[in-house]
Design an enzyme around this catalytic site. Sequence first.
Site, mmCIF file in Angstrom:
data_model
loop_
_atom_site.group_PDB
_atom_site.id
_atom_site.type_symbol
_atom_site.label_atom_id
_atom_site.label_comp_id
_atom_site.label_asym_id
_atom_site.label_seq_id
_atom_site.Cartn_x
_atom_site.Cartn_y
_atom_site.Cartn_z
ATOM 1 N N SER A 113 133.091 -140.065 62.397
ATOM 2 C CA SER A 113 133.349 -140.453 60.809
ATOM 3 C C SER A 113 134.805 -140.897 60.568
ATOM 4 C CB SER A 113 132.980 -139.235 60.016
ATOM 5 O OG SER A 113 132.941 -139.302 58.545
ATOM 6 N N HIS A 114 135.379 -140.083 59.999
ATOM 7 C CA HIS A 114 136.787 -140.448 59.474
ATOM 8 C C HIS A 114 137.903 -139.893 60.544
ATOM 9 C CE1 HIS A 114 136.016 -136.658 58.582
ATOM 10 N NE2 HIS A 114 137.250 -136.244 58.472
ATOM 11 N N ASP A 278 134.723 -144.804 54.800
ATOM 12 C CA ASP A 278 135.306 -144.161 55.858
ATOM 13 C C ASP A 278 134.476 -144.848 57.233
ATOM 14 O OD1 ASP A 278 132.550 -142.905 55.731
ATOM 15 O OD2 ASP A 278 133.105 -141.305 56.700
ATOM 16 N N ASP A 280 132.030 -144.197 59.215
ATOM 17 C CA ASP A 280 130.643 -144.480 59.341
ATOM 18 C C ASP A 280 129.969 -144.987 58.319
ATOM 19 O OD1 ASP A 280 131.358 -141.795 58.540
ATOM 20 O OD2 ASP A 280 129.423 -141.120 59.075
ATOM 21 N N ASP A 282 129.797 -143.453 55.144
ATOM 22 C CA ASP A 282 128.910 -142.395 54.016
ATOM 23 C C ASP A 282 129.752 -141.861 53.160
ATOM 24 O OD1 ASP A 282 130.471 -140.800 55.950
ATOM 25 O OD2 ASP A 282 128.887 -139.491 56.698
ATOM 26 N N ARG A 283 131.269 -141.982 53.278
ATOM 27 C CA ARG A 283 132.216 -141.508 52.207
ATOM 28 C C ARG A 283 132.630 -142.668 51.273
ATOM 29 N NH1 ARG A 283 136.190 -137.037 54.603
ATOM 30 N NH2 ARG A 283 134.948 -135.850 55.776
ATOM 31 N N LYS A 377 124.936 -139.072 52.839
ATOM 32 C CA LYS A 377 125.779 -139.520 51.738
ATOM 33 C C LYS A 377 126.161 -140.996 51.959
ATOM 34 C CE LYS A 377 130.159 -137.676 53.892
ATOM 35 N NZ LYS A 377 129.811 -136.731 54.912
HETATM 36 C C1 VG1 Z 1 134.269 -132.227 56.505
HETATM 37 C C2 VG1 Z 1 134.004 -132.292 54.832
HETATM 38 C C3 VG1 Z 1 132.428 -131.952 54.657
HETATM 39 C C4 VG1 Z 1 131.646 -133.131 55.011
HETATM 40 C C5 VG1 Z 1 131.835 -133.160 56.676
HETATM 41 C C6 VG1 Z 1 131.413 -134.381 57.174
HETATM 42 O O1 VG1 Z 1 133.733 -131.252 57.112
HETATM 43 O O2 VG1 Z 1 134.727 -131.087 54.404
HETATM 44 O O3 VG1 Z 1 132.380 -131.928 53.166
HETATM 45 O O4 VG1 Z 1 130.495 -132.862 54.870
HETATM 46 O O5 VG1 Z 1 133.363 -133.256 56.747
HETATM 47 O O6 VG1 Z 1 131.694 -135.662 56.667
HETATM 48 P P1 VG1 Z 1 134.731 -129.995 57.494
HETATM 49 O O7 VG1 Z 1 133.988 -128.979 58.122
HETATM 50 O O8 VG1 Z 1 135.603 -130.608 58.342
HETATM 51 O O9 VG1 Z 1 135.377 -129.510 56.144
HETATM 52 V V1 VG1 Z 1 131.808 -137.022 57.663
HETATM 53 O O10 VG1 Z 1 132.038 -138.371 56.642
HETATM 54 O O11 VG1 Z 1 133.116 -136.434 58.482
HETATM 55 O O12 VG1 Z 1 130.490 -137.133 58.522
HETATM 56 CO CO CO Z 2 131.776 -140.182 57.280
#
Ligand code: VG1
Ligand code: CO
Length: 544
Positions: A113-114, A278, A280, A282-283, A377
Amino acid sequence: MESNVIATTPFEGQRPGTSGLRKKVRTFQQPHYLENFVQAIFDTQTELAGGTLVVGGDGRYYNREAIQVILRMAAANGVARVLVGRGGILSTPAVSCVIRKYKTQGGIVLSASHNPGGPEEDFGIKFNVAAGGPAPESVTEAIFARTQSIDRYRVLDCPNTNLDMLGTVAIGAMQVEVIDPVADYAALMEDLFDFNAIRALFDSGLFSMRFDAMHAVTGPYATEILENRLGALPGTVMNGIPLEDFGGGHPDPNLAHAHDLVALCEGPHALDFGAASDGDGDRNMILGKNFFVTPSDSLAVLAANAHLTPGYHSGIRGIARSMPTSQAADRVAEALGVECFETPTGWKFFGNLLDAGRITLCGEESFGTGSDHVREKDGLWAVLFWLNLLAVRQQSVAEIVSEHWRQYGRNYYTRHDYEAVDAKAAGALVDHLRIMLPALPGQRFGNYTVAYADDFAYTDPIDGSVSANQGIRIGFEGGSRIVLRLSGTGTEGATLRVYLEFYEPDPSRHHQDTQEAMAPLILIARELAQIEARTGRAEPTVIT
Ligand code: VG1
Ligand code: CO
């Protein structure tokens, strides 16, 4: 081509976190590490044998290598057909879209992801179920359990598959179809939103915008949809070429990491609209002219205006938000007379509610918004939703949000992250709060009186499964809240997240600086949790 059975031994720590298994690339590159996890998926998800699997990732370093391993293992494990995005590219929402459209038995998403990418940075792998969403905890726990006893994996001895040419090739008895990663997703977006109205907005010449793909997966999607199909000016998409290291940055669409875009939306020559996604895809982050829309407010505004779009014109059935997300959406749900759910952090908790038709929209404070159109998302979806609203309402982002606050009140919101803190110290901080919880209700801190204090536990209303220890909630009279939890996506030490929310009904006080308006609450959180004493950090690493 020969199918080999390779002997292996378990690795520690292959339990998926908030969103799949995320580790350093170097960890994934150890012999058998990726293979063990993938075999655990095939051993536990038995409907994949003879079925169809979707595979794709965000294009980060190690994406292509991992896909080749997965293809060889899928063939050896009897998968009949794999749909893989050209170049190994598929955004997370696009994987979900393709699983659902072609009714496959599941999908594997390769992304952290990010989190930054590159040989010294992060990689990740996640299994999505046939409904298109992230595997629920029952499935991730089964996969984890299998990784602890695994003693062999299956892999076909064959050359690499060409991922860059559309079309079908065979690996042993398995068909591999290399698909256009954008086409199915773009078609779905055309069904949901009024492309003619958005095109007219761009054609008017009175509207300026940029979309920052942050050198991550949404570049090709945004270029096709915004520039090619909707007629936005060439160059509207910035950083649109996916790079293995995302150009060295954090592909995280927030005020701290999307600074170039933020700068374009500030000052006298600011753009009318700015958006980013982001790693991937989804954000999303939504900016207006000199205006930042918090993700919590964005969810509430989309819910209140959904009927203005073709895809949601008959209204929404219900809303869900993750526990730390502000309660702004709850007020909209109440006004609309629809159900509202509070779920633990992570998209996997929305799946059952979406499948059962109890909710239409859902969101998280962490720049995640989505609906029942897929089971992830969806960053670009949120951007198109906003564009549709701007085109129909003919108002600025600031006007739409300010009007929303006048009607519902404003939930001031901020999140303070303390990254890479000592894991033991972070655990002790949360344990200490947990011990304090029973004594907090009724106590007064400045102007705030504690109404309730607990460690959030969730019972899924559809299947009755219980998820405990999901974060500390301290709620005050009048609706303000402090929430604390440890991240489940990091790869270094622990990340402490402190979420703060403060409700202001009075419109004359709706335009204060967020950090200033929330200063008293921020101080209470720091003192109650003894953050500096326990972590050595006087200030957070990132404020969003
Ligand atoms: C974080 C965010 C959460 C989100 C998750 C995956 O998790 O707080 O809201 O669903 O990332 O998003 P954590 O456990 O680090 O707080 V993504 O775009 O990283 O797949
Ligand atoms: Co993501």
